[in-house]
Design a protein around this motif. Structure first.
Motif, mmCIF file in Angstrom:
data_model
loop_
_atom_site.group_PDB
_atom_site.id
_atom_site.type_symbol
_atom_site.label_atom_id
_atom_site.label_comp_id
_atom_site.label_asym_id
_atom_site.label_seq_id
_atom_site.Cartn_x
_atom_site.Cartn_y
_atom_site.Cartn_z
ATOM 1 N N ALA A 92 -7.944 6.143 0.586
ATOM 2 C CA ALA A 92 -8.334 4.919 1.287
ATOM 3 C C ALA A 92 -7.116 4.032 1.540
ATOM 4 O O ALA A 92 -6.958 3.472 2.631
ATOM 5 C CB ALA A 92 -9.384 4.160 0.483
ATOM 6 N N ALA A 93 -6.246 3.914 0.548
ATOM 7 C CA ALA A 93 -5.031 3.107 0.710
ATOM 8 C C ALA A 93 -4.116 3.722 1.766
ATOM 9 O O ALA A 93 -3.503 2.996 2.556
ATOM 10 C CB ALA A 93 -4.299 2.981 -0.621
ATOM 11 N N GLU A 94 -4.040 5.027 1.788
ATOM 12 C CA GLU A 94 -3.222 5.720 2.798
ATOM 13 C C GLU A 94 -3.743 5.432 4.203
ATOM 14 O O GLU A 94 -2.975 5.199 5.131
ATOM 15 C CB GLU A 94 -3.214 7.230 2.527
ATOM 16 N N LEU A 95 -5.053 5.435 4.362
ATOM 17 C CA LEU A 95 -5.664 5.158 5.658
ATOM 18 C C LEU A 95 -5.379 3.723 6.105
ATOM 19 O O LEU A 95 -5.024 3.487 7.269
ATOM 20 C CB LEU A 95 -7.172 5.410 5.587
ATOM 21 N N VAL A 96 -5.486 2.782 5.201
ATOM 22 C CA VAL A 96 -5.193 1.382 5.529
ATOM 23 C C VAL A 96 -3.706 1.223 5.838
ATOM 24 O O VAL A 96 -3.335 0.531 6.795
ATOM 25 C CB VAL A 96 -5.631 0.439 4.382
ATOM 26 N N TRP A 97 -2.841 1.875 5.047
ATOM 27 C CA TRP A 97 -1.393 1.812 5.301
ATOM 28 C C TRP A 97 -1.084 2.322 6.709
ATOM 29 O O TRP A 97 -0.327 1.694 7.460
ATOM 30 C CB TRP A 97 -0.629 2.648 4.269
ATOM 31 N N LEU A 134 0.799 -1.227 0.000
ATOM 32 C CA LEU A 134 0.000 0.000 0.000
ATOM 33 C C LEU A 134 0.832 1.277 0.000
ATOM 34 O O LEU A 134 0.274 2.364 -0.092
ATOM 35 C CB LEU A 134 -0.924 0.015 1.228
ATOM 36 N N VAL A 135 2.136 1.162 0.108
ATOM 37 C CA VAL A 135 2.993 2.326 0.349
ATOM 38 C C VAL A 135 2.836 3.429 -0.697
ATOM 39 O O VAL A 135 2.847 4.603 -0.364
ATOM 40 C CB VAL A 135 4.470 1.902 0.539
ATOM 41 N N ASP A 136 2.675 3.092 -1.928
ATOM 42 C CA ASP A 136 2.599 4.117 -2.975
ATOM 43 C C ASP A 136 1.324 4.040 -3.805
ATOM 44 O O ASP A 136 1.325 4.412 -4.976
ATOM 45 C CB ASP A 136 3.820 4.002 -3.907
#
Length: 130
Positions: free
Chosen positions: A15-20, A8-10
């Motif tokens: 939403a991906a940032e929140l999960v990361w 998920l880093v990039d």
């Protein structure tokens, strides 16, 4: 958690940032429980580079620094212990400024302040010539 973070880093989506971020903070919590304090500090530092006002990252890094301070004190490294405690106090105070009503943050802040005072008293008394 580490594998999920890597995937998920990039991604770029909110939403991906929140999960990361959730994965990173959960990883830091696990690292604390496993006494991997340096790893927890590093994990929280990465979160704080992406979200400088993250309360959980500040708080968890403060807890890790506090534990490293205790280890330094057990080695009789008073200067290192005090440095780590002051860093811990800075982080927990920052977390408290973001969430002043959080009881666990308030308790940790008070305990760390007391430890700093005690350490300074011990240091000052050991430096007095008798």
């Amino acid at each position: 958690y580490m594998r999920a973070q890597m995937r998920l880093v990039d991604c770029g989506s909110p939403a991906a940032e929140l999960v990361w971020k959730s994965c990173a903070l959960n990883l830091a919590s696990c690292q604390l429980r496993l006494s991997l304090f340096n790893d927890a500090i590093e994990t929280c530092g990465v979160v704080l580079t992406r979200d400088a006002n993250n309360v959980k990252a500040c708080y968890r890094r403060a807890l890790a620094l506090r534990q490293l301070s205790r280890i330094a004190a057990a080695r009789h490294d008073v200067q290192e212990s005090e440095r780590l405690l002051l860093d811990s106090l800075a982080d927990v105070s920052r977390a408290q400024s973001f969430q002043p009503a959080d009881a666990s943050i308030e308790t940790a802040c008070g305990e760390i302040r007391s430890q700093v005072e005690l350490l300074r008293k011990e240091r000052d008394s050991s430096q007095r010539p008798w």
